[in-house]
Design an enzyme around this catalytic site. Structure first.
Site, PDB file in Angstrom:
ATOM      1  N   ASN A  26      -0.674   6.418   4.659  1.00 37.14           N
ATOM      2  CA  ASN A  26      -1.255   5.545   5.667  1.00 37.14           C
ATOM      3  C   ASN A  26      -0.764   6.003   7.030  1.00 37.14           C
ATOM      4  O   ASN A  26       0.266   6.655   7.144  1.00 37.14           O
ATOM      5  CB  ASN A  26      -0.740   4.113   5.467  1.00 37.14           C
ATOM      6  N   CYS A  45      -3.011   7.085  -1.834  1.00 37.38           N
ATOM      7  CA  CYS A  45      -3.771   6.350  -2.837  1.00 37.38           C
ATOM      8  C   CYS A  45      -3.751   7.165  -4.112  1.00 37.38           C
ATOM      9  O   CYS A  45      -4.212   8.300  -4.116  1.00 37.38           O
ATOM     10  CB  CYS A  45      -5.207   6.102  -2.372  1.00 37.38           C
ATOM     11  N   HIS A  56      -5.878   6.599   7.256  1.00 40.30           N
ATOM     12  CA  HIS A  56      -4.917   7.478   6.588  1.00 40.30           C
ATOM     13  C   HIS A  56      -4.895   8.780   7.373  1.00 40.30           C
ATOM     14  O   HIS A  56      -5.927   9.219   7.885  1.00 40.30           O
ATOM     15  CB  HIS A  56      -5.350   7.747   5.138  1.00 40.30           C
ATOM     16  N   ASP A 110       0.823  -1.202   0.000  1.00 35.02           N
ATOM     17  CA  ASP A 110       0.000   0.000   0.000  1.00 35.02           C
ATOM     18  C   ASP A 110       0.865   1.263   0.000  1.00 35.02           C
ATOM     19  O   ASP A 110       0.516   2.276  -0.613  1.00 35.02           O
ATOM     20  CB  ASP A 110      -0.920  -0.027   1.231  1.00 35.02           C
TER      21      ASP A 110
HETATM   22 MG    MG Z   1      -3.932   2.644   2.674  1.00 30.22          MG
END
Ligand code: MG
Length: 284
Positions: A248, A239, A208, A16
Site C-alpha cells: 500500500n 495483496c 498501491h 491490509d
Molecule cells: Mg491495499
C-alpha cells in the site's frame, strides 16, 4: 491546481498491511502497533478482518484486536468479507464494517471465489443487516483501473459495483488500485467522473505503489477533488491474491508529501517514523 487545507487518512496497516505477512505477528505486537498509531494522531484505523483463519491466518485474533480497539476508544473499521464475518463482527459490537467486491470478474472469482453478481447479492443482504443495526458501512472496490488477469478495467465495470453499493446505502467507497498500475491520467478521469455521477457519495483513494506512481496518483486524485486516502504505516502489505502487487502507499510518505504542500493531516511525522520502524521490526 487544487489543494485542500486538510486531508483525511485511514490507516490500513494493521489489516491490509499485516494480512499479507505469512509469518503470524503475535497479538500483543499488533496491539502495540495500533496503540502507537493512535499516538501519532491517526484518527481512524482498519484494525482487523473477520476472514476465515484458514484463508488468512494472520487475522485469526480479530476478536481480541476488536476488543482492544474498543478499549482504546478508537475510531476503527473491520473488514467483513461475507455474512459469517458480519455476524462475528456484530457479536463483538463492531460499529464500522467494510465489504469488498472486485471491479474485475476474473479477480473477483479468484479472490472471493464467486462471480461479481453473487458477491453483490451477498453484499445487499449484508448492507440490509448492517443498516438495521446502525453500522457505518465502507465499500471497497478492488482493481478499479486495471487487473493482472483482464488488463484495462473500464469505468462501467467500476460503476457497476459503485452503483450497487450506493443503492444499498453505503457510507463511503474506497476505490482501489489494487495492482498498482494506474497512472495520474486515468486516476484524474475516473475520480472526476465518479464524483459527477455520484455527487453525494464520499470516495476514498486507495493506492498501491507497485509501479512507483502512487504519489503522482495521489496528486491527480486531489485535483479531482478527493480528500480522503487509505495508506499503510511504512508501506506494509500488498495483496496475496494479486501477483506482483507490492505494498500500500506508505502513510509516512503520504503525510510528508501533504505537510510539505501545506496540507494538514493531524499526524505527527516523527512519531509515525518510530511507528513504521516498529511495524517493520514485527514482520521480520
Ligand atoms: Mg491495499
Amino acid at each position: 491546481m487544487h489543494f485542500p487545507k486538510m486531508v483525511e487518512i485511514t490507516e490500513v496497516g494493521p489489516r491490509d498491511g499485516l494480512q499479507n505477512e505469512a509469518q503470524f505477528v503475535p497479538t500483543e505486537q499488533k496491539k502495540k502497533l495500533i496503540e502507537q498509531l493512535v499516538k501519532t494522531g491517526v484518527r481512524r484505523i482498519e484494525t482487523a478482518s473477520f476472514v476465515h483463519p484458514r484463508a488468512v491466518p494472520q487475522m485469526a485474533d480479530a476478536q481480541e484486536i476488536v476488543a482492544f480497539s474498543k478499549s482504546l476508544g478508537l475510531d476503527f473499521l473491520v473488514l467483513t468479507p461475507n455474512m459469517k464475518a458480519l455476524e462475528m463482527a456484530l457479536a463483538v459490537g463492531v460499529q464500522q464494517i467494510a465489504v469488498f467486491v472486485g471491479a474485475s470478474e476474473t479477480f473477483n472469482e479468484r479472490n472471493i471465489r464467486r462471480s461479481i453478481a453473487d458477491s453483490l447479492q451477498e453484499c445487499e443482504e449484508m448492507f440490509r443487516i448492517a443498516k438495521e443495526q446502525g453500522l457505518f458501512v465502507r465499500g471497497y472496490v478492488s482493481m478499479c483501473f486495471s487487473c493482472p488477469y483482464e488488463g484495462a478495467i473500464s469505468y462501467e465495470q467500476v460503476a457497476r459495483v459503485v452503483s450497487h453499493f450506493v443503492q444499498h446505502g453505503v457510507d463511503e467507497i474506497s476505490i482501489g488500485d489494487t495492482n498498482g498500475q494506474a497512472t495520474p491520467k486515468i486516476v484524474y478521469e475516473r475520480f472526476t467522473r465518479l464524483r459527477e455521477d455520484y455527487p453525494n457519495t464520499k470516495f476514498i483513494a486507495h493506492f498501491h505503489d507497485t509501479n512507483g506512481f502512487a504519489y503522482a496518483n495521489t496528486i491527480a486524485a486531489l485535483q479531482a477533488g478527493i480528500t480522503a486516502f487509505d495508506s499503510s504505516v511504512g508501506g506494509l502489505g500488498g495483496c496475496p491474491f494479486s501477483p506482483g502487487a507490492t505494498g500500500n502507499i506508505s502513510t509516512n510518505k503520504l503525510v510528508e508529501l501533504m505537510h510539505k504542500m501545506g496540507i494538514a493531516t493531524g499526524i505527527d511525522e516523527e512519531k509515525l517514523l518510530a511507528t513504521s520502524k516498529y511495524a517493520h521490526k514485527i514482520i521480520m
